[in-house]
Design a protein around this motif. Structure first.
Motif, PDB file in Angstrom:
ATOM      1  N   LEU A 123      33.445 -19.997  62.695  1.00 40.02           N
ATOM      2  CA  LEU A 123      32.959 -20.959  61.707  1.00 40.02           C
ATOM      3  C   LEU A 123      33.657 -20.802  60.361  1.00 40.02           C
ATOM      4  O   LEU A 123      33.984 -21.798  59.714  1.00 40.02           O
ATOM      5  CB  LEU A 123      31.443 -20.820  61.554  1.00 40.02           C
ATOM      6  CG  LEU A 123      30.734 -21.825  60.652  1.00 40.02           C
ATOM      7  CD1 LEU A 123      31.003 -23.260  61.112  1.00 40.02           C
ATOM      8  CD2 LEU A 123      29.244 -21.536  60.626  1.00 40.02           C
ATOM      9  N   VAL A 124      33.922 -19.568  59.939  1.00 39.55           N
ATOM     10  CA  VAL A 124      34.554 -19.374  58.627  1.00 39.55           C
ATOM     11  C   VAL A 124      35.991 -19.890  58.598  1.00 39.55           C
ATOM     12  O   VAL A 124      36.559 -20.066  57.523  1.00 39.55           O
ATOM     13  CB  VAL A 124      34.505 -17.898  58.139  1.00 39.55           C
ATOM     14  CG1 VAL A 124      33.077 -17.454  57.900  1.00 39.55           C
ATOM     15  CG2 VAL A 124      35.231 -16.973  59.074  1.00 39.55           C
ATOM     16  N   THR A 125      36.571 -20.169  59.754  1.00 40.62           N
ATOM     17  CA  THR A 125      37.908 -20.775  59.784  1.00 40.62           C
ATOM     18  C   THR A 125      37.823 -22.304  59.711  1.00 40.62           C
ATOM     19  O   THR A 125      38.831 -22.971  59.519  1.00 40.62           O
ATOM     20  CB  THR A 125      38.688 -20.373  61.052  1.00 40.62           C
ATOM     21  OG1 THR A 125      38.069 -20.963  62.201  1.00 40.62           O
ATOM     22  CG2 THR A 125      38.768 -18.864  61.211  1.00 40.62           C
ATOM     23  N   MET A 126      36.620 -22.850  59.865  1.00 37.28           N
ATOM     24  CA  MET A 126      36.420 -24.292  59.912  1.00 37.28           C
ATOM     25  C   MET A 126      35.877 -24.875  58.615  1.00 37.28           C
ATOM     26  O   MET A 126      36.036 -26.071  58.352  1.00 37.28           O
ATOM     27  CB  MET A 126      35.465 -24.643  61.072  1.00 37.28           C
ATOM     28  CG  MET A 126      35.982 -24.183  62.431  1.00 37.28           C
ATOM     29  SD  MET A 126      34.676 -24.088  63.670  1.00 37.28           S
ATOM     30  CE  MET A 126      34.329 -25.800  63.953  1.00 37.28           C
ATOM     31  N   VAL A 127      35.182 -24.041  57.834  1.00 38.00           N
ATOM     32  CA  VAL A 127      34.551 -24.505  56.594  1.00 38.00           C
ATOM     33  C   VAL A 127      34.798 -23.495  55.483  1.00 38.00           C
ATOM     34  O   VAL A 127      35.099 -22.332  55.740  1.00 38.00           O
ATOM     35  CB  VAL A 127      33.018 -24.704  56.744  1.00 38.00           C
ATOM     36  CG1 VAL A 127      32.687 -25.693  57.837  1.00 38.00           C
ATOM     37  CG2 VAL A 127      32.294 -23.384  56.952  1.00 38.00           C
ATOM     38  N   GLN A 128      34.630 -23.954  54.266  1.00 41.86           N
ATOM     39  CA  GLN A 128      34.571 -23.072  53.105  1.00 41.86           C
ATOM     40  C   GLN A 128      33.094 -22.936  52.763  1.00 41.86           C
ATOM     41  O   GLN A 128      32.442 -23.927  52.445  1.00 41.86           O
ATOM     42  CB  GLN A 128      35.333 -23.667  51.914  1.00 41.86           C
ATOM     43  CG  GLN A 128      35.074 -22.966  50.590  1.00 41.86           C
ATOM     44  CD  GLN A 128      35.549 -21.523  50.576  1.00 41.86           C
ATOM     45  OE1 GLN A 128      36.722 -21.248  50.768  1.00 41.86           O
ATOM     46  NE2 GLN A 128      34.624 -20.594  50.365  1.00 41.86           N
ATOM     47  N   PHE A 129      32.556 -21.736  52.862  1.00 43.13           N
ATOM     48  CA  PHE A 129      31.162 -21.541  52.478  1.00 43.13           C
ATOM     49  C   PHE A 129      31.049 -21.533  50.965  1.00 43.13           C
ATOM     50  O   PHE A 129      31.849 -20.920  50.263  1.00 43.13           O
ATOM     51  CB  PHE A 129      30.605 -20.230  53.047  1.00 43.13           C
ATOM     52  CG  PHE A 129      30.168 -20.342  54.474  1.00 43.13           C
ATOM     53  CD1 PHE A 129      28.979 -20.986  54.797  1.00 43.13           C
ATOM     54  CD2 PHE A 129      30.932 -19.806  55.486  1.00 43.13           C
ATOM     55  CE1 PHE A 129      28.573 -21.099  56.117  1.00 43.13           C
ATOM     56  CE2 PHE A 129      30.533 -19.914  56.808  1.00 43.13           C
ATOM     57  CZ  PHE A 129      29.350 -20.568  57.118  1.00 43.13           C
TER      58      PHE A 129
END
Length: 190
Positions: A123-129
């Motif tokens: 998930l962290v490769t897909m979005v910027q938290f």
């Protein structure tokens, strides 16, 4: 060209001014094109205790955001069955709209919980938290989080439901149209 959006997920049971303030602050601080409010169906980290219909939550969200042309409702999670895992939702959203650059907005309570999220490493490769402060929580995480300062208001949907259940006022805690909708539909009454 990529479209820069923010996604603010939650139960929005009911939506309140804290949600709107966070969304507005993140949108303007990061220069985002829009913020999508994404009501979840079955949050995997909470027991399903909600008694209000998905349609009522959608109606209240639409009323809450209608005065801001850069806010919209993203109902993708309500259209799926089972737990609302963010990984699955983002994967599906990016299949539908591959030009999105997603900033996923979370409160400090969720920053602490990130290591337990389903498929967090993917998930962290897909979005910027994007993390926002909440009183009594820590913003430290082993994952990359972009912190945004927002006014800290101690308002929650559960507090609003409790006030309604006790017959107390929620004026100024939710947009006026949401308060009217709640009263007209007899929501959250004891």
């Amino acid at each position: 060209m990529k479209k820069n959006i923010g996604i603010l997920g939650g139960t929005f049971d009911p939506p309140h001014i804290g949600h709107l303030i966070i969304a507005n602050e993140v949108m303007h601080t990061l220069g985002l094109d829009e913020i999508r409010f994404m009501p979840n169906s079955v949050p995997p980290h909470k027991e399903k205790t909600q008694k209000i219909s998905n349609q009522a939550r959608l109606d209240m969200l639409e009323l809450a955001i209608k005065s801001n042309g850069q806010f919209r409702v993203e109902a993708i999670e309500l259209d799926r069955e089972g737990p609302s895992y963010t990984y699955d939702t983002i994967r599906l959203l990016l299949q539908q709209e591959p030009d999105l650059n997603i900033h996923f907005i979370i409160g400090a309570d969720m920053i602490e919980y990130l290591p337990k999220w389903f498929k967090i490493d993917e998930l962290v490769t897909m979005v910027q938290f994007v993390g926002v402060k909440r009183p009594s929580y820590n913003e430290v995480s082993p994952y990359p989080i972009q912190l945004v300062q927002t006014p800290e208001l101690v308002i929650s949907s559960s507090m609003i439901r409790s006030r309604l259940n006790l017959g107390k006022s929620i004026r100024y805690l939710v947009p006026e149209q949401v308060e009217t909708y709640i009263k007209e539909n007899g929501l959250y009454e004891s």
